[in-house]
Design a protein around this motif. Sequence first.
Motif, PDB file in Angstrom:
ATOM      1  N   PRO A 108      12.685  21.752   1.561  1.00  0.00           N
ATOM      2  CA  PRO A 108      12.707  20.480   1.363  1.00  0.00           C
ATOM      3  C   PRO A 108      11.226  20.069   1.062  1.00  0.00           C
ATOM      4  CG  PRO A 108      12.994  20.488   3.564  1.00  0.00           C
ATOM      5  CD  PRO A 108      12.880  21.743   3.139  1.00  0.00           C
ATOM      6  N   SER A 109      10.823  18.787   0.231  1.00  0.00           N
ATOM      7  CA  SER A 109       9.537  18.509  -0.129  1.00  0.00           C
ATOM      8  C   SER A 109       9.004  17.780   1.163  1.00  0.00           C
ATOM      9  CB  SER A 109       9.867  17.443  -0.932  1.00  0.00           C
ATOM     10  OG  SER A 109      10.254  16.233  -1.075  1.00  0.00           O
ATOM     11  N   GLY A 110       7.686  17.494   1.245  1.00  0.00           N
ATOM     12  CA  GLY A 110       7.073  16.936   2.487  1.00  0.00           C
ATOM     13  C   GLY A 110       7.011  15.482   2.459  1.00  0.00           C
ATOM     14  N   TRP A 111       6.300  14.930   3.707  1.00  0.00           N
ATOM     15  CA  TRP A 111       6.364  13.727   3.813  1.00  0.00           C
ATOM     16  C   TRP A 111       5.213  12.986   3.618  1.00  0.00           C
ATOM     17  CZ3 TRP A 111       3.593  11.899   7.960  1.00  0.00           C
ATOM     18  CH2 TRP A 111       2.984  12.855   8.888  1.00  0.00           C
ATOM     19  N   GLY A 128       3.888  20.602   0.465  1.00  0.00           N
ATOM     20  CA  GLY A 128       4.110  21.924   0.193  1.00  0.00           C
ATOM     21  C   GLY A 128       3.004  22.984  -0.382  1.00  0.00           C
ATOM     22  N   SER A 129       1.765  22.314  -0.749  1.00  0.00           N
ATOM     23  CA  SER A 129       0.655  23.206  -1.320  1.00  0.00           C
ATOM     24  C   SER A 129      -0.588  22.123  -1.260  1.00  0.00           C
ATOM     25  CB  SER A 129       1.055  23.791  -2.557  1.00  0.00           C
ATOM     26  OG  SER A 129       0.954  22.879  -3.728  1.00  0.00           O
ATOM     27  N   ASP A 130      -1.652  23.222  -1.406  1.00  0.00           N
ATOM     28  CA  ASP A 130      -3.056  22.330  -1.565  1.00  0.00           C
ATOM     29  C   ASP A 130      -3.056  21.701  -2.806  1.00  0.00           C
ATOM     30  OD1 ASP A 130      -4.188  23.117   0.940  1.00  0.00           O
ATOM     31  OD2 ASP A 130      -4.886  25.277   0.014  1.00  0.00           O
ATOM     32  N   ARG A 161       6.930  25.037   5.888  1.00  0.00           N
ATOM     33  CA  ARG A 161       8.037  24.184   6.162  1.00  0.00           C
ATOM     34  C   ARG A 161       8.498  23.395   4.762  1.00  0.00           C
ATOM     35  NH1 ARG A 161       5.077  20.198   9.680  1.00  0.00           N
ATOM     36  NH2 ARG A 161       6.838  19.012   9.481  1.00  0.00           N
ATOM     37  N   PHE A 162       7.641  23.487   4.006  1.00  0.00           N
ATOM     38  CA  PHE A 162       7.834  22.452   2.724  1.00  0.00           C
ATOM     39  C   PHE A 162       7.767  23.209   1.322  1.00  0.00           C
ATOM     40  CE2 PHE A 162       6.240  19.550   6.127  1.00  0.00           C
ATOM     41  CZ  PHE A 162       7.382  18.927   6.271  1.00  0.00           C
ATOM     42  N   ASP A 163       8.395  22.807   0.314  1.00  0.00           N
ATOM     43  CA  ASP A 163       8.041  23.325  -1.192  1.00  0.00           C
ATOM     44  C   ASP A 163       7.569  22.108  -1.726  1.00  0.00           C
ATOM     45  OD1 ASP A 163       8.430  26.218  -0.972  1.00  0.00           O
ATOM     46  OD2 ASP A 163      10.430  25.811  -1.075  1.00  0.00           O
ATOM     47  N   GLU A 164       6.961  22.341  -2.946  1.00  0.00           N
ATOM     48  CA  GLU A 164       6.440  21.342  -4.019  1.00  0.00           C
ATOM     49  C   GLU A 164       7.830  20.420  -4.142  1.00  0.00           C
ATOM     50  OE1 GLU A 164       4.145  22.717  -6.799  1.00  0.00           O
ATOM     51  OE2 GLU A 164       2.544  23.244  -5.798  1.00  0.00           O
ATOM     52  N   ALA A 165       7.562  19.177  -4.593  1.00  0.00           N
ATOM     53  CA  ALA A 165       8.744  18.285  -5.017  1.00  0.00           C
ATOM     54  C   ALA A 165       9.074  18.618  -6.343  1.00  0.00           C
ATOM     55  CB  ALA A 165       8.322  16.951  -4.794  1.00  0.00           C
ATOM     56  N   ALA A 166      10.265  18.632  -6.782  1.00  0.00           N
ATOM     57  CA  ALA A 166      10.366  18.772  -8.208  1.00  0.00           C
ATOM     58  C   ALA A 166       9.995  17.573  -9.286  1.00  0.00           C
ATOM     59  CB  ALA A 166      12.068  18.832  -8.471  1.00  0.00           C
ATOM     60  N   ASP A 167       9.964  16.475  -8.620  1.00  0.00           N
ATOM     61  CA  ASP A 167       9.371  15.123  -9.441  1.00  0.00           C
ATOM     62  C   ASP A 167       8.834  14.151  -8.338  1.00  0.00           C
ATOM     63  OD1 ASP A 167       8.876  13.331 -11.441  1.00  0.00           O
ATOM     64  OD2 ASP A 167      10.965  12.996 -11.765  1.00  0.00           O
ATOM     65  N   ASP A 184       0.692 -10.871   7.558  1.00  0.00           N
ATOM     66  CA  ASP A 184       1.688  -9.712   7.582  1.00  0.00           C
ATOM     67  C   ASP A 184       0.903  -8.662   6.457  1.00  0.00           C
ATOM     68  OD1 ASP A 184       3.671 -10.205   9.330  1.00  0.00           O
ATOM     69  OD2 ASP A 184       4.458 -11.670   7.946  1.00  0.00           O
ATOM     70  N   SER A 185      -0.314  -8.808   6.611  1.00  0.00           N
ATOM     71  CA  SER A 185      -1.007  -7.771   5.209  1.00  0.00           C
ATOM     72  C   SER A 185      -1.106  -6.552   6.057  1.00  0.00           C
ATOM     73  CB  SER A 185      -2.369  -8.302   5.088  1.00  0.00           C
ATOM     74  OG  SER A 185      -3.138  -8.313   6.418  1.00  0.00           O
ATOM     75  N   ALA A 186      -0.546  -6.192   7.224  1.00  0.00           N
ATOM     76  CA  ALA A 186      -0.623  -4.904   7.967  1.00  0.00           C
ATOM     77  C   ALA A 186       0.681  -4.254   7.552  1.00  0.00           C
ATOM     78  CB  ALA A 186      -0.583  -4.932   9.383  1.00  0.00           C
ATOM     79  N   GLN A 187       0.994  -3.083   7.093  1.00  0.00           N
ATOM     80  CA  GLN A 187       1.922  -2.484   6.522  1.00  0.00           C
ATOM     81  C   GLN A 187       1.836  -0.830   7.108  1.00  0.00           C
ATOM     82  OE1 GLN A 187       2.902  -2.828   2.009  1.00  0.00           O
ATOM     83  NE2 GLN A 187       0.517  -3.355   2.157  1.00  0.00           N
ATOM     84  N   ILE A 188       3.241  -0.405   7.253  1.00  0.00           N
ATOM     85  CA  ILE A 188       3.431   1.002   7.594  1.00  0.00           C
ATOM     86  C   ILE A 188       4.733   1.444   6.718  1.00  0.00           C
ATOM     87  CG2 ILE A 188       4.448   2.596   9.203  1.00  0.00           C
ATOM     88  CD1 ILE A 188       1.459   2.156   9.993  1.00  0.00           C
ATOM     89  N   HIS A 189       4.605   2.345   5.956  1.00  0.00           N
ATOM     90  CA  HIS A 189       5.605   2.933   4.970  1.00  0.00           C
ATOM     91  C   HIS A 189       5.729   4.238   5.212  1.00  0.00           C
ATOM     92  CE1 HIS A 189       6.344  -0.823   2.556  1.00  0.00           C
ATOM     93  NE2 HIS A 189       4.881  -1.409   3.061  1.00  0.00           N
ATOM     94  N   LEU A 190       6.984   4.863   5.145  1.00  0.00           N
ATOM     95  CA  LEU A 190       7.180   6.090   5.023  1.00  0.00           C
ATOM     96  C   LEU A 190       7.963   6.688   3.979  1.00  0.00           C
ATOM     97  CD1 LEU A 190       6.688   8.473   7.170  1.00  0.00           C
ATOM     98  CD2 LEU A 190       9.120   7.886   8.157  1.00  0.00           C
ATOM     99  N   ALA A 191       7.542   7.883   3.666  1.00  0.00           N
ATOM    100  CA  ALA A 191       8.321   8.502   2.178  1.00  0.00           C
ATOM    101  C   ALA A 191       8.465   9.906   2.203  1.00  0.00           C
ATOM    102  CB  ALA A 191       7.707   7.964   1.062  1.00  0.00           C
ATOM    103  N   ARG A 192       9.674  10.355   1.747  1.00  0.00           N
ATOM    104  CA  ARG A 192       9.781  11.913   1.372  1.00  0.00           C
ATOM    105  C   ARG A 192       9.241  11.922  -0.042  1.00  0.00           C
ATOM    106  NH1 ARG A 192      13.213  15.036   4.448  1.00  0.00           N
ATOM    107  NH2 ARG A 192      12.709  16.701   3.028  1.00  0.00           N
ATOM    108  N   LEU A 193       8.263  12.990  -0.308  1.00  0.00           N
ATOM    109  CA  LEU A 193       7.781  13.253  -1.637  1.00  0.00           C
ATOM    110  C   LEU A 193       8.863  13.258  -2.639  1.00  0.00           C
ATOM    111  CD1 LEU A 193       4.995  13.019  -3.351  1.00  0.00           C
ATOM    112  CD2 LEU A 193       5.207  15.661  -2.832  1.00  0.00           C
ATOM    113  N   GLY A 194       8.787  12.330  -3.889  1.00  0.00           N
ATOM    114  CA  GLY A 194       9.834  12.572  -4.627  1.00  0.00           C
ATOM    115  C   GLY A 194      10.980  11.455  -4.439  1.00  0.00           C
TER     116      GLY A 194
END
Length: 541
Positions: A108-111, A128-130, A161-167, A184-194
């Motif tokens: 899977p792609s990274g986070w 997944g890579s440098d 653990r991870f490979d590069e995301a396809a897109d 509310d100018s403070a934010q925390i967001h989470l994503a899977r790359l892609g």
Amino acid sequence: MTRTRWLIASLWLLLFWLIASTVWMPALQRKLEVAATDLLKDVPTGYPTVEVTFSGQQATLTGQVRHEAEKAELEKRIASQLRLPSWLGSGMNPVTAVHSEIEISPYPSGWLLLAAQGSRAIVYGTLGSDEEARDVARFLEDRWAKDRAHLTSQIKKDVTRFDEAADIQTTLDRLPKPLREGGDSAQIHLARLGAGWERLTLDAPDELLRDQFSTYPLTPTEWETIVQPAIKRTRNYQATERARIAEAEKQSKLAPPHVFLAARDQRLLLRGEIASLKIKRELLNAVITTFPGWRVLDDLRVNDQRRAVAEFGPITTALLPQAGEGKSGKSLTLGLSGSAWQFVDWQVGGEAQPWRDLLPTDLPPSLLQEDSRMVTQWLQGNAQGIPTLPIPAQPSFLTLTLLPGKVILAGQLAEEALRTRLIEAARQTYGSQAVIFSEALLARGTCEPTPDVEQTVRSLPPLPAADESPTVAFARPGQVWKSLPATQDLLTPGALAKSGLTPPGFPGAMAEDTFAAEAYDHLRHHWRQPPALGPQENPAR
């Protein structure tokens, strides 16, 4: 060949093939499978080693790899590099065909985690890579820069653990925008790359947040060392911003401060109302510093129901009564936050409001009426209700530190003329033998007055010779100097007050602070220097 001979030959051939199929061929297949497994074991795929089975000399490959290049490498090795030792030699590849059933299954792609505090943010994550980490960081930083915001990245790689995301376009397009206003100018967001971003509710309990993170490939260490600290910092920022906004809203509903500055007979009266003791002290210090020859009468009130602002105009000599023909020697100015001091008419009745047109709309004239009445009466000669000297006079004193080649004169007294007299006397006494430092000798209008300094000028201690100990001295203006040899022990806190150098009843800590601020560093530097060579000493011996 007779028919019987043909029958015998056929039976021998059949016997050979029976032996080959039941004994030799299975043994060959086992040898080929062992050799194939050994040949493929050093190809990194991220999965268990691909399994190779043989049907005769035809190979079948089954298993999983992460990339097409790994699959091609495995097939190539079996097709062209497999060898078996034999009496015929080991140069021939016994594999006649390769059938590949290898499944390509990328990791899977990274986070990514975006922790934003207004227009500043940090992106954490593991990819997944440098190269992927570098490119993603640059793209995200550029997108926030277009919104005049600043984003930095702390993205790592973990190829186990991870490979590069396809897109990655979806992640870039849905990058949250910076928020500059509101609690509310403070934010925390989470994503899977892609994929897109998921916003976390900072007010939610930690258990709920942990459940949200459980759907992302984070290790317990990453949760503890990266995510939890980022959430804590962002929550602290959010709490601070909400408190600031609430305080600003509260302050906007309060009346701004006001200060009347009245001057007459070398005295300055400050009367009005401000929000805090800190603002009051800063204002008084500014007035005392600007007008050292004037007595300052403090009648300022502190009231936390006034707006906590202090942007009064510059305090300069332009606020004093202007000299010249026809001038009364008196003046009255009004200080309001955010504007320059304004002269107002003080030759009016007690209920007059000559300053009314100067007031902002959120400052009711009723808040100034009583203060205006009292300062105008004071200027007109009626001091009823006005403090005579609300700030106690500070003691006048002098300190003197004498070293070979250096003189440090410090302290405070009320009169500028006497200060100049003392400095000139020091120059006449020591000028040809030492450098004189007198910047710390101050003339302050809040000090006790000094009638004369003649005895002090005439009793200046002698300058020590190069091989003698430095000297520290103390005097009240107009009195004779008292001196002691300077020692290391005298520099310790509290030692000066116990030495007898200061007179009984004088606050010894005040003299000690003056010595510590101006002279002690010179003494320490003097003691660190190597002693001067005597006339008979030869450094070459």
